[in-house]
Design a protein around this motif. Sequence first.
Motif, PDB file in Angstrom:
ATOM      1  N   GLY A  79       0.791  -1.223   0.000  1.00 19.97           N
ATOM      2  CA  GLY A  79       0.000   0.000   0.000  1.00 19.97           C
ATOM      3  C   GLY A  79       0.825   1.275   0.000  1.00 19.97           C
ATOM      4  O   GLY A  79       0.418   2.281  -0.602  1.00 19.97           O
ATOM      5  N   LEU A  80       1.993   1.265   0.666  1.00 20.91           N
ATOM      6  CA  LEU A  80       2.821   2.479   0.718  1.00 20.91           C
ATOM      7  C   LEU A  80       3.326   2.892  -0.667  1.00 20.91           C
ATOM      8  O   LEU A  80       3.203   4.067  -1.038  1.00 20.91           O
ATOM      9  N   PRO A  81       3.901   1.977  -1.460  1.00 22.02           N
ATOM     10  CA  PRO A  81       4.289   2.384  -2.821  1.00 22.02           C
ATOM     11  C   PRO A  81       3.097   2.847  -3.649  1.00 22.02           C
ATOM     12  O   PRO A  81       3.202   3.801  -4.421  1.00 22.02           O
ATOM     13  N   ALA A  82       1.956   2.163  -3.486  1.00 23.79           N
ATOM     14  CA  ALA A  82       0.764   2.567  -4.240  1.00 23.79           C
ATOM     15  C   ALA A  82       0.285   3.950  -3.799  1.00 23.79           C
ATOM     16  O   ALA A  82      -0.172   4.749  -4.622  1.00 23.79           O
ATOM     17  N   ALA A  83       0.383   4.251  -2.507  1.00 24.76           N
ATOM     18  CA  ALA A  83       0.007   5.577  -2.018  1.00 24.76           C
ATOM     19  C   ALA A  83       0.883   6.647  -2.650  1.00 24.76           C
ATOM     20  O   ALA A  83       0.402   7.731  -3.024  1.00 24.76           O
ATOM     21  N   TYR A  84       2.167   6.355  -2.777  1.00 25.40           N
ATOM     22  CA  TYR A  84       3.085   7.311  -3.408  1.00 25.40           C
ATOM     23  C   TYR A  84       2.737   7.507  -4.877  1.00 25.40           C
ATOM     24  O   TYR A  84       2.622   8.641  -5.359  1.00 25.40           O
ATOM     25  N   VAL A  85       2.542   6.401  -5.587  1.00 24.73           N
ATOM     26  CA  VAL A  85       2.276   6.484  -7.026  1.00 24.73           C
ATOM     27  C   VAL A  85       0.961   7.210  -7.300  1.00 24.73           C
ATOM     28  O   VAL A  85       0.881   8.062  -8.195  1.00 24.73           O
ATOM     29  N   LEU A  86      -0.071   6.897  -6.515  1.00 27.56           N
ATOM     30  CA  LEU A  86      -1.403   7.430  -6.793  1.00 27.56           C
ATOM     31  C   LEU A  86      -1.627   8.832  -6.231  1.00 27.56           C
ATOM     32  O   LEU A  86      -2.632   9.465  -6.556  1.00 27.56           O
ATOM     33  N   HIS A  87      -0.719   9.305  -5.382  1.00 35.28           N
ATOM     34  CA  HIS A  87      -0.911  10.629  -4.786  1.00 35.28           C
ATOM     35  C   HIS A  87       0.228  11.598  -5.060  1.00 35.28           C
ATOM     36  O   HIS A  87       0.082  12.793  -4.778  1.00 35.28           O
ATOM     37  N   ARG A  88       1.353  11.111  -5.588  1.00 38.06           N
ATOM     38  CA  ARG A  88       2.479  12.020  -5.822  1.00 38.06           C
ATOM     39  C   ARG A  88       3.022  11.962  -7.246  1.00 38.06           C
ATOM     40  O   ARG A  88       3.823  12.812  -7.618  1.00 38.06           O
ATOM     41  N   ARG A  98      -7.336   4.674  -8.412  1.00 39.26           N
ATOM     42  CA  ARG A  98      -7.767   4.861  -7.023  1.00 39.26           C
ATOM     43  C   ARG A  98      -9.131   4.226  -6.794  1.00 39.26           C
ATOM     44  O   ARG A  98      -9.366   3.566  -5.771  1.00 39.26           O
ATOM     45  N   ALA A  99     -10.031   4.441  -7.746  1.00 38.48           N
ATOM     46  CA  ALA A  99     -11.381   3.902  -7.603  1.00 38.48           C
ATOM     47  C   ALA A  99     -11.361   2.370  -7.618  1.00 38.48           C
ATOM     48  O   ALA A  99     -12.056   1.720  -6.830  1.00 38.48           O
ATOM     49  N   ILE A 100     -10.554   1.781  -8.491  1.00 38.69           N
ATOM     50  CA  ILE A 100     -10.495   0.315  -8.586  1.00 38.69           C
ATOM     51  C   ILE A 100      -9.937  -0.282  -7.300  1.00 38.69           C
ATOM     52  O   ILE A 100     -10.452  -1.281  -6.779  1.00 38.69           O
ATOM     53  N   LEU A 101      -8.886   0.325  -6.765  1.00 35.46           N
ATOM     54  CA  LEU A 101      -8.237  -0.243  -5.585  1.00 35.46           C
ATOM     55  C   LEU A 101      -9.069  -0.108  -4.322  1.00 35.46           C
ATOM     56  O   LEU A 101      -8.807  -0.798  -3.330  1.00 35.46           O
ATOM     57  N   VAL A 102     -10.070   0.773  -4.335  1.00 39.29           N
ATOM     58  CA  VAL A 102     -10.909   0.912  -3.144  1.00 39.29           C
ATOM     59  C   VAL A 102     -12.134  -0.005  -3.208  1.00 39.29           C
ATOM     60  O   VAL A 102     -12.844  -0.165  -2.215  1.00 39.29           O
ATOM     61  N   VAL A 103     -12.373  -0.637  -4.365  1.00 37.76           N
ATOM     62  CA  VAL A 103     -13.546  -1.514  -4.517  1.00 37.76           C
ATOM     63  C   VAL A 103     -13.563  -2.637  -3.492  1.00 37.76           C
ATOM     64  O   VAL A 103     -14.612  -2.912  -2.880  1.00 37.76           O
ATOM     65  N   PRO A 104     -12.447  -3.359  -3.250  1.00 35.87           N
ATOM     66  CA  PRO A 104     -12.511  -4.464  -2.282  1.00 35.87           C
ATOM     67  C   PRO A 104     -12.988  -4.036  -0.902  1.00 35.87           C
ATOM     68  O   PRO A 104     -13.678  -4.799  -0.216  1.00 35.87           O
TER      69      PRO A 104
END
Length: 493
Positions: A79-88, A98-104
């Motif tokens: 999640g940390l690398p994904a947070a960086y990629v999707l927010h920075r 972002r929408a796809i990864l929050v579906v689960p």
Amino acid sequence: MTQTRRLAALAATALVPLVVLGIFFVLPVGGMVSKGFVHDGRLDLGGVLDVLTRPEIRRAVWFTVWTSTVATLLACLLGLPAAYVLHRVAIPGRTWLRAILVVPFVLPTVVVGVAFELVIGDGGPLAFLGLDGSPVAIVAGLVFFNASVVIRVVGGAWESLDPRPAEAAAALGASPRQVLRDVTLPALRPAIASAATVVFLFCATAFGIVLTLGGLRYSSVETQIYLLTTNLLDLQGAAALSVLQLLVVILLLLAAARARRTPDGAVARSRVRLRRPSRVDVPALAATSVLLALVVGPIVSLVVASLRVDGAWSLANYRALQTPGSHQALLVPVTEAVMNSLRIAVDATWMSLLLGLAVAAVVTRRSRTRSERRLRGVLDGLFMLPLGVSAVTLGFGFLITLGRPPLALRDSPLLIPVAQALVALPLVVRVLVPVLAGVDDRPTLPVVIFRLIGHPGDLNYGMALAGSVVLGATTALVMLVVERLRVPSVGTL
């Protein structure tokens, strides 16, 4: 404002959330637990302690601890690398990802288990791995469900970090890895600790994932509480596990509070611009791709299975949603249930947002004394408790304590959304805290100019120019006054 007035304002802000927490959490859980501690009209602590010595209880506790720990670590690592990629990082389709990864996270845990069964079970594309019914499948399901929590909580904080310390470290010769280790991660420590705490609590209280993917071979504390309460009517055993669960949550919250402590000024006062991907971002992009595959695979399998009927593609399953199913399996059609869910979700959303804003305002307000800081910490921990208590305990507590006047709320249509709002409240608070903490109540003129330049529009640009002139004139005026007051030959070379 005096200390007494500040504490009074703090109490007034937290009053409504505390009342809601007391009525809909403390009272039901206390009522349920008391039923287990009182046997034949007397307090029976020995019987409760004996429950914890049962072999099946010890196995369930150990299984819960190690699976939740491993799942939390994996969720953070992905999640940390994904947070960086999707927010920075400015990558195409960032909003969609972002929408796809929050579906689960919005799926029922039972559905998450079914989706994984379609992938690893008999006939699934990964059936050859033999993971069906194994702890590995359970951990993967927990990561699938909770990784989005890390992305949301840490991503929001990462997006608001002041870039200047990292830029200064890079200018002084620090490598990207050193900047990440020595500057960025320490500033993100409160958000990471918060996200890890929430994820661990969600993993420890997961019910559907463990039951669906583990079957009868593996049992967690949550499934044991359900079994003891509903099947065996062993309220004493359920109470013992609920108290143990609550103690673990309190210890975890205390540890998380220590981990979240960070020096003043670690939170940003400005929002940074997205940067283009570069070679140093390759590991983060790869980790994000792995997480995306973990999320998309089960979801695609779920969609495909819903469109297959008797080996052929068909929409028959979707058309049947307007009926009560075969053999009258449902009391109402699924379409009507969807509307009920939406109404409950809307109610739970506005409730959790209102309560969450009040709690986040209390938590993020700067403390001037140690007692005030401790009080804010206690309030922060109190509103995290609903995450770590069994939903079965809370539900039966509602039936026991909210069925008689003056709190005859058991049949109220608001009871379900209130319960869901309480469970969502800790997550709302953890998402809002870094955002509110990044809002400067007293912005300086350079910050105002920076924000105006960063927003498009001729008016904003003109205001920025005017503000720059005001800043320059003010500085010149101050320097003129200093020069007039300066004693000759003092402070000169």
